[in-house]
Write a protein that holds these residues in place. Structure first.
Motif, short mmCIF file in Angstrom:
data_model
loop_
_atom_site.label_atom_id
_atom_site.label_comp_id
_atom_site.label_asym_id
_atom_site.label_seq_id
_atom_site.Cartn_x
_atom_site.Cartn_y
_atom_site.Cartn_z
N LEU A 13 6.85 -1.28 -4.48
CA LEU A 13 5.74 -0.71 -3.90
C LEU A 13 4.45 -0.48 -5.14
O LEU A 13 3.70 -1.06 -5.68
CB LEU A 13 5.29 0.54 -2.46
CG LEU A 13 5.49 0.03 -1.55
CD1 LEU A 13 5.61 1.21 -0.54
CD2 LEU A 13 5.03 -0.83 -1.12
N GLY A 14 5.65 0.85 -5.80
CA GLY A 14 5.32 0.80 -7.25
C GLY A 14 5.08 0.37 -8.11
O GLY A 14 4.19 0.38 -9.10
N GLU A 15 6.52 -0.17 -8.39
CA GLU A 15 5.75 -1.85 -8.92
C GLU A 15 4.75 -2.40 -8.93
O GLU A 15 4.55 -2.84 -9.77
CB GLU A 15 7.06 -2.26 -8.91
CG GLU A 15 8.78 -1.00 -10.03
CD GLU A 15 10.16 -1.73 -9.59
OE1 GLU A 15 10.18 -2.77 -8.82
OE2 GLU A 15 11.00 -1.44 -9.24
N MET A 16 4.81 -2.89 -7.69
CA MET A 16 3.39 -4.10 -7.28
C MET A 16 2.24 -3.77 -7.82
O MET A 16 1.44 -4.23 -8.45
CB MET A 16 4.05 -4.04 -5.68
CG MET A 16 2.80 -5.67 -5.93
SD MET A 16 2.44 -5.67 -3.29
CE MET A 16 1.60 -5.01 -2.89
N ALA A 17 2.29 -2.13 -7.58
CA ALA A 17 0.58 -1.81 -8.62
C ALA A 17 0.51 -1.49 -9.25
O ALA A 17 -0.38 -2.51 -9.23
CB ALA A 17 0.98 -0.55 -6.96
N ALA A 18 1.45 -1.69 -9.66
CA ALA A 18 1.68 -1.44 -11.55
C ALA A 18 1.44 -2.65 -12.48
O ALA A 18 0.53 -2.39 -13.43
CB ALA A 18 2.91 -0.85 -11.63
N THR A 19 1.86 -3.40 -11.88
CA THR A 19 0.99 -5.12 -12.07
C THR A 19 0.13 -5.12 -11.24
O THR A 19 -0.45 -6.78 -12.09
CB THR A 19 2.09 -5.81 -11.14
OG1 THR A 19 2.13 -6.05 -10.36
CG2 THR A 19 3.59 -5.69 -11.83
N MET A 20 -1.12 -4.94 -10.77
CA MET A 20 -2.29 -4.77 -9.99
C MET A 20 -4.06 -5.68 -11.36
O MET A 20 -3.13 -4.85 -12.51
CB MET A 20 -2.79 -3.85 -9.37
CG MET A 20 -2.26 -4.65 -7.96
SD MET A 20 -3.21 -3.64 -6.44
CE MET A 20 -3.06 -1.65 -7.26
#
Length: 339
Positions: free
Chosen positions: A196-203
């Motif tokens: 989830l953190g990785e996805m948020a970082a790529t937004m």
């Protein structure tokens, strides 16, 4: 048992499903023709035309999904190495078009209407938005994704149950758009929230990260079962907390915190809804069709990033307070939305 407990298909099965899905669509459509015809005749005894509406909608939505998958194939055929400068934008457009079609047909065939109780504030234009949404009732994920896409003009980056990889269209396009499929079970040493953190970082700035902190659809039965299990294992404090919340489940902080800590400058939206939330079983959904007297009413609260705690413990308390407000609003407005 919900979708979150269903394991995803093995990779080989996923590949077969992706190729076979259009042919399955043709087969299912053929099998559904007699059902649709029967539903048309049953209008004589069922003025709400439930069978006709439900069968037509099922076929149409399946073909919207297949069309989305075929669109993904076409984009891959043009640039197999994904080097096209418009690769992401083309998929965003494809996904937004599919959401529009899904909502159009849901409105036409079963009367699903999305209504805003108040104006929405979409946060800063210079940062993505983190949306923490209540999870209850049929099609709420679809309605929320569409609402944020069309009203807010932000592309939803969604946290989904990994079981949805059984749907080739959703699996393909949301994988390419870097949404996160939550594993049904964590492997030893695996931190499910790390993704989830990785996805948020790529937004990107125009994205919205959509997560359902409850982790599962609220139903009265599920709420009662949670309270019972908590008491059986001796977690009396959390059991009391679950009892205090009448219309929502206690929020799980870990996933929301992973997103928050990855994008601390993002504003945070809390989203509640009523209208379809009491439809907790297939029979109740069937009896309620069409939903003309049950609008999907949405209320949002948006908080500037600098007003949201940046420490994990404080954020947990903050989210709990927000969920108290969601519970109060849902409890107060549930009867109004179904009147």
């Amino acid at each position: 048992m919900g979708a979150r407990s269903i394991p995803p298909p093995p990779l080989a099965v996923r590949r077969v499903l992706h190729v076979a899905w259009p042919f399955v669509g043709v087969l299912v459509t053929g099998l559904m023709v007699p059902v649709i015809v029967a539903g048309a005749f049953m209008v004589l005894v069922d003025r709400r035309a439930r069978l006709f509406r439900a069968s037509c909608l099922a076929v149409v939505l399946m073909w919207v999904d297949i069309r989305m998958l075929l669109g993904c194939w076409a984009l891959w055929a043009k640039t197999p190495d994904q080097s096209s400068p418009t690769w992401r934008e083309d998929h965003e457009k494809l996904f937004s078009t599919a959401l529009d079609s899904l909502m159009y047909y849901a409105r036409r065939w079963v009367g699903l209407e999305v209504v805003l109780e108040d104006r929405m504030h979409f946060g800063s234009d210079d940062e993505p938005l983190l949306a923490l949404a209540r999870h209850a009732g049929p099609a709420d994920s679809l309605a929320i994704a569409w609402l944020l896409s069309r009203t807010a003009g932000r592309l939803p980056r969604i946290v989904l149950a990994e079981a949805l990889r059984w749907d080739p269209g959703i699996d393909t396009i949301l994988s390419r758009l870097q949404s996160f499929f939550m594993p049904a079970q964590a492997h030893p040493g695996q931190d499910r929230a790390a993704g989830l953190g990785e996805m948020a970082a790529t937004m990107r700035d125009n994205d919205v990260f959509v997560i359902f902190p409850e982790g599962q659809n609220w139903t009265p039965t599920r709420r009662a079962g949670m309270i019972r299990r908590l008491r059986e294992r001796g977690d009396t404090a959390l059991a009391r907390r679950a009892e205090e919340l009448q219309s929502v489940l206690p929020p799980r902080t870990k996933g929301a915190w992973a997103a928050r800590s990855a994008r601390p400058a993002a504003d945070v939206m809390v989203l509640a809804h009523v209208g379809l939330d009491q439809l907790a079983s297939p029979r109740m959904i069937w009896d309620a069709l069409p939903f003309h007297d049950r609008p999907f009413v949405v209320r949002t609260w948006t908080y500037a990033a600098d007003t949201v705690p940046t420490e994990a413990e404080a954020f947990e308390q903050w989210l709990g307070d927000r969920w108290d407000e969601v519970d109060q609003w849902v409890t107060e407005h549930g009867g109004t939305a179904r009147a």
